[in-house]
Design an enzyme around this catalytic site. Structure first.
Site, PDB file in Angstrom:
ATOM      1  CD  GLU A   1      -2.966  -1.292   2.286  1.00  0.00           C
ATOM      2  OE1 GLU A   1      -4.056  -1.635   2.044  1.00  0.00           O
ATOM      3  OE2 GLU A   1      -2.395  -0.627   3.430  1.00  0.00           O
TER       4      GLU A   1
ATOM      5  CG  PHE B   1      -8.081 -14.139  12.582  1.00  0.00           C
ATOM      6  CD1 PHE B   1      -8.577 -14.727  11.318  1.00  0.00           C
ATOM      7  CD2 PHE B   1      -7.483 -14.929  13.594  1.00  0.00           C
ATOM      8  CE1 PHE B   1      -8.229 -16.041  10.913  1.00  0.00           C
ATOM      9  CE2 PHE B   1      -7.156 -16.185  13.029  1.00  0.00           C
ATOM     10  CZ  PHE B   1      -7.632 -16.713  11.994  1.00  0.00           C
TER      11      PHE B   1
ATOM     12  CD1 TRP C   1      -4.789  -6.768   8.918  1.00  0.00           C
ATOM     13  CD2 TRP C   1      -2.950  -5.352   9.695  1.00  0.00           C
ATOM     14  NE1 TRP C   1      -3.878  -7.114   8.021  1.00  0.00           N
ATOM     15  CE2 TRP C   1      -2.624  -6.394   8.552  1.00  0.00           C
ATOM     16  CE3 TRP C   1      -2.111  -4.416  10.049  1.00  0.00           C
ATOM     17  CZ2 TRP C   1      -1.428  -6.616   8.172  1.00  0.00           C
ATOM     18  CZ3 TRP C   1      -0.866  -4.792   9.613  1.00  0.00           C
ATOM     19  CH2 TRP C   1      -0.643  -5.469   8.784  1.00  0.00           C
TER      20      TRP C   1
END
Length: 761
Positions: A329, A421, A470
């Site tokens: 990114e 997750f 995250w």
């Protein structure tokens, strides 16, 4: 040969394992033979192990000391009750565990195998031993059995982002210990990002003095408008001494830590600390919100000197072979407008800014390799040419991993579809705020890290899989555990036991073991998400009729249901649907209600019994409901694009054809799109519908879609603004939005299209 024998033993013993309710091991061993009788462990039990198995032997002793208040006395190999033996015939990390009436014998060829044998033995012991000083009992029994076991994959990982939200060293150690219980062997520690720099670098003290703290934090979801902030300074970091303490603890758990130092993107906290590292040289804040930012490391010599100095302090702290350098990114807008970057592209004869990123990664890899380490990067490091010795973490899907493996690079599979997750794990609306998406336990368990596109040689480059957490929307330790458990149980079994070969049979067996495993999680004081007693519903179609099937994954339970507020009944077969219906249901065991209430609304429209085809299948990450989801009478969530009703397509123009079976009078045709630019999802700008009426005349309608609020989630489009007519075939053409413009999240990437139910009246 020993692997073949293990497979044969697995086939022979699997029925014994699945039928036995006392042996509930996660991950499931490759083979197990259960015998009659038990072996007793008490204060008189003795142990023998040589120095090579010290980690395993000490772990078992510490476990018993903490849980029962006693440890095992050492004895000679001939006299000991629990014996560790070196057996060169055992595969790496594998073991043989033999529990008889008189002894426990563990055979392994390395320290890891012995350690994992102890983790299996630990799970055979009562769950209450997990809680410190929880019992005064001094005697415990384990079943007599033989287990032959080894991992399917050599890399079995779990990730934790401590940059968005910070977690102290004691919690990180608990997190690592939980990985060890499940035979995972890698902990990916995400230490730097735009929202905080979390590791002490003595040569650059401003990184933790300034970069470790942000002035405030976003409240609510990134997509909420207006965005609100808490106004509270937030941060923290680990000293190098604390890092050493965590690394030393991880060694006792047979866990290797992989640190991540992000570059060239996700660098805003570092640039805030040292503005000269950016292209503009301007002072910028540590990010207070989530997403992707334009300010990235500028590929100047002073930047490379900085990064090499940082890595020179980081690498000695972590004895493992890998350093993760991110690479994901990295928006290129600053590089496009930077005279130095443009000159460097010319001087190095690079094609464009992607080539410049490849040059950046190559330079860092050369330095890391010179220190005896290897780099891992997210799959964007493929763009512009892959660094020679790099390992790729494939996160945007499987394709990055496929491409890297075909180039003979090692790969760790961690696609958003099965391994993130931080996604919602239930469709219940009272779930804590998450980043988006939908990843239930069942889908994690269904993951196969080896793509069908790879041949046998290429597949050897798939080292394993990793679950990622995250923490943008995860501020507390309890919420970390809630998001990780029980999904990590499924990930551990995929990594260790291997992907399921018979999902319909294997998943119920796994789920029944999860139900039993919850007692161990309770004893460990883990705040897991309990969705054991949820109900799943599915539309079935047969001979022009529509039925609704209810199921619950746990055995020995009843479902009670009501349709359109009718009398409550015990569910025994699929429910016939002949009109708009609302179904409510609950799971019961012996008249006790378990879990949460379930409800589903089904709109019985004219397309529900039709046939549908799409010119291209939905992206595998968002295809749970298949094409039938578009005409099954059930609408997707208003908040979560990842459920089984929304279908997602990445950059594709769609043509959808619906065959009503006969000429049918229709009055309206309506669908809707998800629009969430923050996660690269855009409503199409236009679409068209065409059909032939009963006289054979083609009728076409085009519709421009105006999204006045760029963050509007629910874009409803009524395609027929005319009088009714008869038709059999309906064709929708839906062009993709296109490339995401500069300055927006995901700039330079293809946009996603998410479409919901096509309602025909």
């Amino acid at each position: 040969m020993r692997n073949i024998l293990a497979v044969i033993l697995t086939l022979y013993c699997i029925n014994v394992f699945s039928q036995n309710t006392e042996v509930e091991l996660i991950p499931k061993p490759q083979s197990i033979e259960l015998k009659t009788g038990t072996f007793t462990i008490d204060k008189k039990t003795t142990i023998y192990f040589e120095s090579e198995f010290e980690i395993a032997g000490n772990f078992l002793n510490d476990f018993l000391q903490n849980g029962a208040g006693f440890s095992l006395k050492k004895a000679s190999e001939k006299k000991a009750d629990i014996i560790f033996k070196n057996d060169a015939s055992q595969p790496s990390e594998g073991y043989f565990l033999d529990i008889s009436d008189s002894k426990i014998v563990i055979k392994a060829s390395d320290a890891s195998g012995a350690f994992y044998a102890v983790q299996t033995l630990r799970q055979l012991l009562p769950p209450q031993l997990e809680a410190k000083d929880s019992t005064k009992e001094q005697s415990f029994t384990v079943p007599q059995l033989m287990i032959t076991d080894f991992p399917k994959f050599q890399y079995r990982g779990m990730h934790l982002d401590v940059s968005r939200h910070f977690f102290d060293k004691e919690f990180v150690k608990k997190y690592i210990a939980n990985l060890a219980l499940l035979k995972m062997n890698r902990f990916h520690w995400h230490l730097t990002d735009d929202q905080g720099w979390r590791i002490e670098i003595k040569k650059y003290p401003e990184l933790t003095k300034k970069g470790a703290f942000r002035e405030e934090t976003l409240i609510g979801h990134y997509e909420d408008k207006p965005q609100l902030y808490d106004g509270k300074r937030y941060g923290g970091f680990y000293t190098q001494e604390e890092i050493k303490e965590v690394v030393a603890f991880a060694a006792t758990q047979n866990i290797t830590i992989i640190p991540e130092i992000e570059m060239p993107g996700h660098a805003q906290a570092a640039i805030h600390s040292y503005p000269e590292l950016g292209c503009t040289g301007e002072q910028i804040p540590v990010a207070t919100t989530w997403g992707v930012f334009e300010d990235i490391f500028c590929p100047k010599e002073e930047t490379f000197t900085f990064l090499e100095n940082v890595l020179s302090e980081v690498m000695p702290l972590f004895p493992g072979e890998y350093i993760h350098i991110g690479g994901d990114e990295a928006l290129k807008l600053r590089w496009k407008n930077c005279a130095h970057c443009q000159q460097l592209i010319q001087d190095k004869n690079l094609v464009d800014e992607h080539g410049l990123q490849s040059y950046f990664i190559h330079r860092i890899e050369e330095f890391v390799n010179s220190k005896g380490k290897k780099i891992i990067g997210w799959d964007e490091i493929l763009e512009g040419g892959l660094a020679p010795n790099a390992t790729v973490m494939s996160w945007r899907g499987l394709q990055g991993g496929i491409d890297a493996a075909k180039q003979n690079h090692d790969v760790i599979m961690t696609p958003v579809s099965h391994c993130y997750f931080d996604y919602y794990q239930s469709e219940n609306l009272d779930e804590p705020t998450a980043i988006g998406g939908f990843l239930p336990l069942k889908k994690v368990y269904s993951f196969n890290p080896i793509p069908a596109e790879l041949n046998q040689e290429q597949a050897k480059h798939i080292l394993g899989a990793q679950g990622n957490l995250w923490t943008e929307y995860i501020p507390t330790e309890k919420q970390v555990e809630y998001m990780v458990f029980p999904r990590i149980l499924a990930m551990s079994e995929v990594d260790w036991s291997g992907p399921s070969k018979n999902f319909e049979k294997d998943y119920p067996d796994f789920f029944s073991r999860v139900e039993g495993f919850m007692k161990r999680l309770d004893a460990l004081d883990i705040n897991y998400a309990n969705y054991l007693y949820e109900i799943e519903g599915e539309i079935l179609k047969e001979n022009g009729q529509v039925f609704y099937e209810l199921s619950t994954p746990t055995k020995g339970k009843q479902i009670h249901y009501s349709i359109n507020n009718s009398e409550i009944q015990v569910y025994s077969k699929p429910i016939l649907i002949e009109k708009d219906s609302k179904i409510t249901a609950n799971v019961f065991k012996e008249d006790e209600k378990l879990g949460r209430d379930f409800s589903e609304e089904i709109k019985y429209h004219k397309g529900i019994t039709a046939e549908i085809s799409i010119n291209i299948p939905p992206n595998p990450a968002y295809a749970a409901g298949g094409k039938e989801a578009l005409i099954n009478g059930i609408s997707g969530s208003n908040k979560r694009y990842g459920d089984k009703e929304w279908l997602g397509f990445w950059g594709d123009d769609l043509e959808i054809t619906i065959d009503l079976g006969k000429d049918t009078e229709i009055h309206s045709l309506e669908t809707r799109f998800f629009n969430s630019p923050g996660v690269w999802i855009y409503s199409p700008k236009e679409l068209s519908v065409s059909c032939k009426n009963s006289e054979g005349k083609e009728i076409t309608y085009s519709k421009e879609i105006l999204v006045e609020d760029s963050n509007k989630i629910d874009v409803i489009v009524d395609l027929l603004e005319t009088k009714s007519f008869k038709t059999r075939f309906i064709k929708l053409k839906i062009p993709n939005y296109g490339m995401i413009p500069d300055g927006l999240q995901g700039a330079g990437h293809k946009a996603w299209t998410f479409i919901d139910e096509i309602i025909i009246k």
